[in-house]
Design an enzyme around this catalytic site. Sequence first.
Site, PDB file in Angstrom:
ATOM      1  N   GLY A 127      -5.818  -3.373   7.617  1.00 40.45           N
ATOM      2  CA  GLY A 127      -6.582  -2.000   8.406  1.00 40.45           C
ATOM      3  C   GLY A 127      -7.417  -2.635   9.734  1.00 40.45           C
ATOM      4  O   GLY A 127      -7.851  -1.481  10.347  1.00 40.45           O
ATOM      5  N   THR A 135       0.598  -1.418  -0.180  1.00 40.72           N
ATOM      6  CA  THR A 135       0.377  -0.052   0.425  1.00 40.72           C
ATOM      7  C   THR A 135       0.758   1.231  -0.159  1.00 40.72           C
ATOM      8  O   THR A 135       2.105   1.624   0.204  1.00 40.72           O
ATOM      9  CB  THR A 135      -1.078   0.002   1.351  1.00 40.72           C
ATOM     10  OG1 THR A 135      -1.791  -0.733   1.630  1.00 40.72           O
ATOM     11  CG2 THR A 135      -1.372   1.624   2.123  1.00 40.72           C
ATOM     12  N   ARG A 195     -15.654  -4.493   1.859  1.00 40.35           N
ATOM     13  CA  ARG A 195     -14.898  -4.391   3.762  1.00 40.35           C
ATOM     14  C   ARG A 195     -14.290  -3.011   2.912  1.00 40.35           C
ATOM     15  O   ARG A 195     -13.460  -2.804   2.177  1.00 40.35           O
ATOM     16  CB  ARG A 195     -13.644  -5.310   3.117  1.00 40.35           C
ATOM     17  CG  ARG A 195     -12.448  -5.115   4.114  1.00 40.35           C
ATOM     18  CD  ARG A 195     -11.533  -4.752   4.218  1.00 40.35           C
ATOM     19  NE  ARG A 195     -10.906  -4.690   5.081  1.00 40.35           N
ATOM     20  CZ  ARG A 195      -9.210  -3.883   4.631  1.00 40.35           C
ATOM     21  NH1 ARG A 195      -9.038  -3.625   3.781  1.00 40.35           N
ATOM     22  NH2 ARG A 195      -8.697  -4.364   6.030  1.00 40.35           N
ATOM     23  N   VAL A 196     -13.744  -2.251   3.514  1.00 40.74           N
ATOM     24  CA  VAL A 196     -13.256  -0.904   3.940  1.00 40.74           C
ATOM     25  C   VAL A 196     -12.318  -0.913   4.701  1.00 40.74           C
ATOM     26  O   VAL A 196     -12.463  -1.515   5.996  1.00 40.74           O
ATOM     27  CB  VAL A 196     -13.645   0.119   4.149  1.00 40.74           C
ATOM     28  CG1 VAL A 196     -13.314   1.461   4.143  1.00 40.74           C
ATOM     29  CG2 VAL A 196     -14.931   0.590   2.863  1.00 40.74           C
ATOM     30  N   GLY A 197     -11.046  -0.134   4.715  1.00 39.04           N
ATOM     31  CA  GLY A 197      -9.443  -0.638   5.520  1.00 39.04           C
ATOM     32  C   GLY A 197      -9.288   0.983   5.909  1.00 39.04           C
ATOM     33  O   GLY A 197     -10.415   1.624   6.222  1.00 39.04           O
ATOM     34  N   ASP A 198      -8.086   1.213   6.921  1.00 41.92           N
ATOM     35  CA  ASP A 198      -7.901   2.204   7.582  1.00 41.92           C
ATOM     36  C   ASP A 198      -7.948   3.273   7.346  1.00 41.92           C
ATOM     37  O   ASP A 198      -7.972   4.579   7.464  1.00 41.92           O
ATOM     38  CB  ASP A 198      -6.822   1.491   8.730  1.00 41.92           C
ATOM     39  CG  ASP A 198      -5.860   1.947   7.242  1.00 41.92           C
ATOM     40  OD1 ASP A 198      -5.310   0.528   6.746  1.00 41.92           O
ATOM     41  OD2 ASP A 198      -4.847   2.605   7.650  1.00 41.92           O
ATOM     42  N   THR A 221       0.158   2.318   7.525  1.00 46.97           N
ATOM     43  CA  THR A 221      -0.259   0.935   6.563  1.00 46.97           C
ATOM     44  C   THR A 221       0.048  -0.554   7.363  1.00 46.97           C
ATOM     45  O   THR A 221       0.479  -0.595   8.581  1.00 46.97           O
ATOM     46  CB  THR A 221       0.617   0.744   5.413  1.00 46.97           C
ATOM     47  OG1 THR A 221       0.794   0.043   4.739  1.00 46.97           O
ATOM     48  CG2 THR A 221       2.742   1.409   6.188  1.00 46.97           C
ATOM     49  N   GLY A 222      -0.317  -1.078   6.655  1.00 46.38           N
ATOM     50  CA  GLY A 222      -0.697  -2.749   7.476  1.00 46.38           C
ATOM     51  C   GLY A 222      -1.631  -3.379   7.158  1.00 46.38           C
ATOM     52  O   GLY A 222      -3.014  -2.987   6.800  1.00 46.38           O
TER      53      GLY A 222
HETATM   54  N1  ASP Z   1      -4.276  -0.627   6.166  1.00 44.27           N
HETATM   55  C1  ASP Z   1      -4.659  -1.550   4.065  1.00 44.27           C
HETATM   56  C2  ASP Z   1      -5.960  -1.592   4.760  1.00 44.27           C
HETATM   57  O1  ASP Z   1      -5.924  -2.421   5.285  1.00 44.27           O
HETATM   58  C3  ASP Z   1      -3.930  -2.218   3.457  1.00 44.27           C
HETATM   59  C4  ASP Z   1      -2.511  -1.656   3.974  1.00 44.27           C
HETATM   60  O2  ASP Z   1      -1.241  -0.709   4.463  1.00 44.27           O
HETATM   61  O3  ASP Z   1      -1.004  -2.921   3.114  1.00 44.27           O
HETATM   62  O4  ASP Z   1      -6.668  -1.826   3.780  1.00 44.27           O
END
Ligand code: ASP
Length: 309
Positions: free
Chosen positions: A227, A173, A201-204, A224-225
Amino acid sequence: MTVVHSAVGSVEPVIVVHGGAGTVSPELREAAPAGAKKAAELGQRVLLDGGSCEDAVIAAIRSMEDDPTFNAGRGSCMTRDGEFEVDAALMRSIDLRAGAIAGVKNLRDGILVAQKVMNETRHCLLAGDAAEAFARAHGVGSFGRDEVWTEKAQRRFDDATAGKTARDNRADTVGAVALDRHGHMASGGSTGGVLLKLPGRVGDTPMIGSGLYAHPQLGASAATGVGEAIMTYVMSYEVLRRARDGELQAHAEALCAEVQRATRAAVGLICVSPDGEIGIAHGSQHMSWAHARGDSPVAFGLTWPPAAD
Ligand code: ASP
């Protein structure tokens, strides 16, 4: 009410970018830091030419959205149904305005639509088909499966669906934070989300406070990571809150370690304080990053702290 904070004096500009916390595939371990470096150079150029932090963040993120190395724009990962649903967001410190989009199908340049939401509406977040209609009505956004599909994403989808590879803790990301010469800050992010996510699905990434934050006294940050871990710890706001008296780097490291220990999820942060202190940290195998201060050469790497040669 619009809150406008004017900074005084001339500040040495700073740009920091990340290319995602998680495990970077072996074949992308050179391309990911190189793509982050290119993005930081573009952002740095904007800042040195007198551009705003918002423009610098956009320039950096657009570069990575177009680079198939990354899970954003062209190169986004697929949902469980083999579709593309992207999230993106932008926030600036000067007036605490933010714009975001969530779950928009087949969009290559989500950060530009997020910017439109910020600048052309009284809202912070638009989702799904209505966000696409908004973008089309404003003449922004490159839409189409061909705009986002890559062989890399197809292979990852096929391998993860067949159970040949893990779907979790994949990196790539993108995000950026910047401090401009007026002392204003902005942060942004763009993502295809997590591999094989449920449709909807919606992440952070588009969640203000979780995926990003920017505040005149606290600084700017982007996460990042995974969510679901980032959201429950409200990581982007939390790191700035903890570091309000300084030690941004130490607080970023401690928060990433804490969340990674508690959730077993890959997480990462990039941040900049109002006086230009940088924070880069991750609780994951990799997180490609790059940063530049003033006109100094861009530093970049695949892990933080950088691996010794
Ligand atoms: N944070 C993003 C999500 O969960 C993915 C990512 O940062 O790799 O959608």
